[in-house]
Design a protein around this motif. Structure first.
Motif, PDB file in Angstrom:
ATOM      1  N   PHE A 169     -21.674  38.366  30.194  1.00 41.85           N
ATOM      2  CA  PHE A 169     -22.912  38.005  30.887  1.00 41.85           C
ATOM      3  C   PHE A 169     -23.080  39.049  31.994  1.00 41.85           C
ATOM      4  CE2 PHE A 169     -24.658  34.059  33.359  1.00 41.85           C
ATOM      5  CZ  PHE A 169     -25.949  34.406  32.995  1.00 41.85           C
ATOM      6  N   ILE A 170     -24.119  39.863  31.950  1.00 37.80           N
ATOM      7  CA  ILE A 170     -24.195  40.966  32.923  1.00 37.80           C
ATOM      8  C   ILE A 170     -25.548  41.074  33.638  1.00 37.80           C
ATOM      9  CG2 ILE A 170     -22.479  42.383  31.664  1.00 37.80           C
ATOM     10  CD1 ILE A 170     -24.911  44.270  31.002  1.00 37.80           C
ATOM     11  N   TYR A 171     -25.453  41.649  34.837  1.00 37.65           N
ATOM     12  CA  TYR A 171     -26.617  42.034  35.635  1.00 37.65           C
ATOM     13  C   TYR A 171     -26.635  43.543  35.564  1.00 37.65           C
ATOM     14  CZ  TYR A 171     -29.300  42.820  39.973  1.00 37.65           C
ATOM     15  OH  TYR A 171     -30.213  43.221  40.909  1.00 37.65           O
ATOM     16  N   TYR A 172     -27.785  44.129  35.237  1.00 38.33           N
ATOM     17  CA  TYR A 172     -27.857  45.571  34.961  1.00 38.33           C
ATOM     18  C   TYR A 172     -28.989  46.195  35.756  1.00 38.33           C
ATOM     19  CZ  TYR A 172     -28.522  49.816  32.133  1.00 38.33           C
ATOM     20  OH  TYR A 172     -28.649  51.110  31.701  1.00 38.33           O
ATOM     21  N   GLU A 173     -28.720  47.350  36.329  1.00 35.00           N
ATOM     22  CA  GLU A 173     -29.793  48.072  37.022  1.00 35.00           C
ATOM     23  C   GLU A 173     -29.500  49.562  36.967  1.00 35.00           C
ATOM     24  OE1 GLU A 173     -30.218  46.979  41.136  1.00 35.00           O
ATOM     25  OE2 GLU A 173     -32.241  47.818  41.245  1.00 35.00           O
ATOM     26  N   LYS A 174     -30.434  50.327  36.446  1.00 39.56           N
ATOM     27  CA  LYS A 174     -30.368  51.801  36.409  1.00 39.56           C
ATOM     28  C   LYS A 174     -28.996  52.329  35.996  1.00 39.56           C
ATOM     29  CE  LYS A 174     -33.692  52.401  40.154  1.00 39.56           C
ATOM     30  NZ  LYS A 174     -33.617  52.170  41.586  1.00 39.56           N
ATOM     31  N   GLY A 175     -28.483  51.865  34.884  1.00 38.08           N
ATOM     32  CA  GLY A 175     -27.230  52.418  34.358  1.00 38.08           C
ATOM     33  C   GLY A 175     -25.978  51.769  34.925  1.00 38.08           C
ATOM     34  N   MET A 183     -21.047  31.349  32.462  1.00 35.13           N
ATOM     35  CA  MET A 183     -21.497  29.948  32.471  1.00 35.13           C
ATOM     36  C   MET A 183     -21.948  29.556  31.065  1.00 35.13           C
ATOM     37  SD  MET A 183     -25.028  30.222  34.746  1.00 35.13           S
ATOM     38  CE  MET A 183     -25.835  28.691  34.369  1.00 35.13           C
ATOM     39  N   GLU A 184     -21.772  28.298  30.758  1.00 36.13           N
ATOM     40  CA  GLU A 184     -22.230  27.808  29.459  1.00 36.13           C
ATOM     41  C   GLU A 184     -23.745  27.796  29.510  1.00 36.13           C
ATOM     42  OE1 GLU A 184     -20.533  27.297  26.820  1.00 36.13           O
ATOM     43  OE2 GLU A 184     -18.575  27.497  27.789  1.00 36.13           O
ATOM     44  N   LEU A 185     -24.385  28.481  28.573  1.00 32.85           N
ATOM     45  CA  LEU A 185     -25.848  28.477  28.575  1.00 32.85           C
ATOM     46  C   LEU A 185     -26.333  27.706  27.353  1.00 32.85           C
ATOM     47  CD1 LEU A 185     -26.761  32.123  29.592  1.00 32.85           C
ATOM     48  CD2 LEU A 185     -27.264  30.054  30.881  1.00 32.85           C
ATOM     49  N   PRO A 186     -26.857  26.511  27.577  1.00 36.55           N
ATOM     50  CA  PRO A 186     -27.333  25.728  26.427  1.00 36.55           C
ATOM     51  C   PRO A 186     -28.671  26.262  25.926  1.00 36.55           C
ATOM     52  CG  PRO A 186     -27.577  24.505  28.490  1.00 36.55           C
ATOM     53  CD  PRO A 186     -27.051  25.836  28.860  1.00 36.55           C
ATOM     54  N   ILE A 187     -28.604  27.346  25.148  1.00 33.96           N
ATOM     55  CA  ILE A 187     -29.856  27.969  24.708  1.00 33.96           C
ATOM     56  C   ILE A 187     -30.088  27.813  23.212  1.00 33.96           C
ATOM     57  CG2 ILE A 187     -29.829  29.661  26.593  1.00 33.96           C
ATOM     58  CD1 ILE A 187     -29.050  31.803  24.550  1.00 33.96           C
ATOM     59  N   ALA A 236     -25.015  31.185  42.925  1.00 31.78           N
ATOM     60  CA  ALA A 236     -24.989  30.216  44.033  1.00 31.78           C
ATOM     61  C   ALA A 236     -24.104  29.016  43.708  1.00 31.78           C
ATOM     62  CB  ALA A 236     -26.405  29.746  44.330  1.00 31.78           C
ATOM     63  N   GLU A 237     -23.550  28.416  44.766  1.00 27.42           N
ATOM     64  CA  GLU A 237     -22.792  27.159  44.611  1.00 27.42           C
ATOM     65  C   GLU A 237     -23.807  26.033  44.578  1.00 27.42           C
ATOM     66  OE1 GLU A 237     -19.408  26.602  44.595  1.00 27.42           O
ATOM     67  OE2 GLU A 237     -18.967  28.745  44.635  1.00 27.42           O
ATOM     68  N   LEU A 238     -24.383  25.789  43.455  1.00 24.45           N
ATOM     69  CA  LEU A 238     -25.439  24.774  43.361  1.00 24.45           C
ATOM     70  C   LEU A 238     -25.053  23.752  42.322  1.00 24.45           C
ATOM     71  CD1 LEU A 238     -29.039  26.313  43.021  1.00 24.45           C
ATOM     72  CD2 LEU A 238     -28.330  24.492  44.569  1.00 24.45           C
ATOM     73  N   ASP A 239     -25.616  22.580  42.431  1.00 20.74           N
ATOM     74  CA  ASP A 239     -25.476  21.566  41.397  1.00 20.74           C
ATOM     75  C   ASP A 239     -26.002  22.161  40.070  1.00 20.74           C
ATOM     76  OD1 ASP A 239     -25.398  18.811  40.353  1.00 20.74           O
ATOM     77  OD2 ASP A 239     -27.572  19.123  40.266  1.00 20.74           O
ATOM     78  N   GLU A 240     -25.225  22.005  38.986  1.00 17.25           N
ATOM     79  CA  GLU A 240     -25.535  22.626  37.691  1.00 17.25           C
ATOM     80  C   GLU A 240     -26.948  22.273  37.190  1.00 17.25           C
ATOM     81  OE1 GLU A 240     -23.403  24.753  36.759  1.00 17.25           O
ATOM     82  OE2 GLU A 240     -23.986  25.207  34.703  1.00 17.25           O
ATOM     83  N   GLU A 241     -27.304  20.983  37.355  1.00 18.02           N
ATOM     84  CA  GLU A 241     -28.602  20.521  36.849  1.00 18.02           C
ATOM     85  C   GLU A 241     -29.750  21.214  37.578  1.00 18.02           C
ATOM     86  OE1 GLU A 241     -28.257  16.154  36.214  1.00 18.02           O
ATOM     87  OE2 GLU A 241     -30.457  16.286  36.481  1.00 18.02           O
ATOM     88  N   GLU A 242     -29.585  21.277  38.900  1.00 16.90           N
ATOM     89  CA  GLU A 242     -30.574  21.921  39.761  1.00 16.90           C
ATOM     90  C   GLU A 242     -30.707  23.407  39.405  1.00 16.90           C
ATOM     91  OE1 GLU A 242     -32.457  20.806  42.033  1.00 16.90           O
ATOM     92  OE2 GLU A 242     -32.640  22.146  43.757  1.00 16.90           O
ATOM     93  N   GLN A 320     -23.932  31.086  20.988  1.00 17.24           N
ATOM     94  CA  GLN A 320     -23.040  31.028  22.165  1.00 17.24           C
ATOM     95  C   GLN A 320     -22.943  32.423  22.755  1.00 17.24           C
ATOM     96  OE1 GLN A 320     -21.838  28.007  22.736  1.00 17.24           O
ATOM     97  NE2 GLN A 320     -22.659  27.276  20.792  1.00 17.24           N
ATOM     98  N   ILE A 321     -22.606  32.469  24.037  1.00 21.25           N
ATOM     99  CA  ILE A 321     -22.326  33.766  24.653  1.00 21.25           C
ATOM    100  C   ILE A 321     -21.022  34.312  24.076  1.00 21.25           C
ATOM    101  CG2 ILE A 321     -21.720  34.985  26.791  1.00 21.25           C
ATOM    102  CD1 ILE A 321     -23.522  33.343  28.320  1.00 21.25           C
TER     103      ILE A 321
END
Ligand code: ADP
Ligand code: PMV
Ligand code: MG
Length: 333
Positions: A169-175, A183-187, A236-242, A320-321
């Motif tokens: 799972f990655i964040y990418y910017e300009k190379g 995180m589990e992504l229910p997609i 963020a440390e947030l509630d998963e549902e939120e 799945q990821i």
């Protein structure tokens, strides 16, 4: 010696197209793979066997005594250009001139926004490099994959080859990329069944951008800000549902902005709205658009959303990821 390597497909969760303009994007590798088996040939020729590529329009005409093939072989050769460029770059990198045979089988629908071009390039580079004894890091392989996309498409952000080589799972910017917390992504991915060539869609967006910069620049800027917001939420440390609810809202906004770029289609919109109506928290195009796929975020509603996508005429895929990117599956004598 023979080498079998594989590389995964991906979904772009946020930021396709704007990433080509230097904005960030977020993507995840998924568990559909392209497999490439490579072996040396001693006749100096490059042979490519692509088992999943269908070139439309095979035309033959008959007369009593003869058969004429009227197919456009130029088109067939063009379809294999990602593989050809990948082989050429590795041979160049290794400073070797040798014949190579590659054989490709793939689980990834082609031209569907799931990064089949990057997966075939990365798996080919990985297999041929290993075959030639060339030691490359995953990052170096990702850079070569980016080069392949630039050579074939003319423009590419590099996000697809990076996620296919690295996985997860990655964040990418300009190379540059950073790994995001897993995180589990229910997609649910919904495939329209039609394809949209990335090269043409990226060029179409570029034309619109150059024709109307006063409108397009703010849209691309908004997409960049949206991706930053998504990253802040994911980390963020947030509630998963939120967290999922807010990510869903950002997906819907991202879809609207992609529609404004001109890359949605009637079928994509139908699948997006069908998924939302069936209870998805968010749904949007994934990849270049113009056909291809959408994805929906649907915690606890994956089977309802999959059914809604089917009823709307699409093909759902629950994926799945994949933590793993490029993988050398086997080395055979
Ligand atoms: N299994 C495969 N074998 C050979 N070439 C492939 C394969 N899968 C994809 N490609 C190449 O990638 C192209 C599709 O890439 P692209 O338009 O970027 O769509 P996407 O990457 O979203 O699937 C195909 O036309 C073909 O050139
Ligand atoms: C549209 C774009 O952002 C993603 C294209 O992905 P795909 O080839 O449609 O899977 C192009 C790019 O990032 O190079
Ligand atoms: Mg592609």
């Amino acid at each position: 010696m023979r080498v079998l390597a594989s590389a995964p497909a991906k979904v772009i969760l946020f930021g396709e197209h704007s990433v080509v303009y230097g904005k960030p994007a977020i993507a995840a590798a998924i568990d559909l793979r392209t497999f490439v088996e490579a072996e040396l040939r001693d006749d100096g020729r490059i042979r490519i066997e692509a088992h999943d590529i269908k070139v439309p329009g095979l035309t033959v005409s008959f007369s009593e005594s003869e058969i004429y093939f009227e197919t456009d072989y130029g088109k067939a050769a063009e379809v294999l250009s990602y593989v050809r460029e990948a082989i050429n770059l590795v041979l160049e990198e290794a400073g070797k001139k040798t014949g190579v045979k590659v054989s490709i089988t793939s689980q990834i629908p082609v031209g569907a926004g799931l990064g089949s071009s990057a997966a075939v390039a990365i798996a080919t580079i990985g297999a041929v490099a290993k075959l030639l004894g060339l030691e490359l890091t995953r990052e170096e392989i990702a850079k070569l994959g980016h080069k392949v996309e630039l050579l074939v498409q003319g423009a590419s952000s590099g996000i697809d080859p990076t996620v296919s080589a690295i996985g997860g799972f990655i964040y990418y910017e300009k190379g540059r990329f950073e790994n995001l917390p897993f995180m589990e992504l229910p997609i649910v991915v919904g495939y329209t069944g039609s394809s949209g060539p990335t090269k043409e869609l990226v060029a179409m967006v570029r034309r619109r951008y150059e024709d109307m910069p006063e409108l397009m620049v703010p849209i691309i800027e908004a997409m960049g800000k949206l991706v930053e917001k998504a990253r802040d939420l994911i980390t963020a440390e947030l509630d998963e549902e939120e967290k999922l609810r807010k990510l869903g809202e950002l997906m819907n906004i991202n879809h609207g902005l992609l529609d404004a770029l001109g890359v949605s289609t009637k079928k994509l919109s139908e699948l997006v709205y069908a998924a939302r109506t069936a209870g998805a928290l968010g749904a949007k195009i994934t990849g270049a658009g113009g056909g291809g796929c959408m994805y929906a975020l649907a915690p606890g509603k994956q089977s309802e959303v999959a059914t809604a996508i089917t009823i709307a005429g699409g093909t759902p895929m629950v994926t799945q990821i994949s933590r793993e990117g490029l993988r050398v599956e086997a080395t055979m004598p």
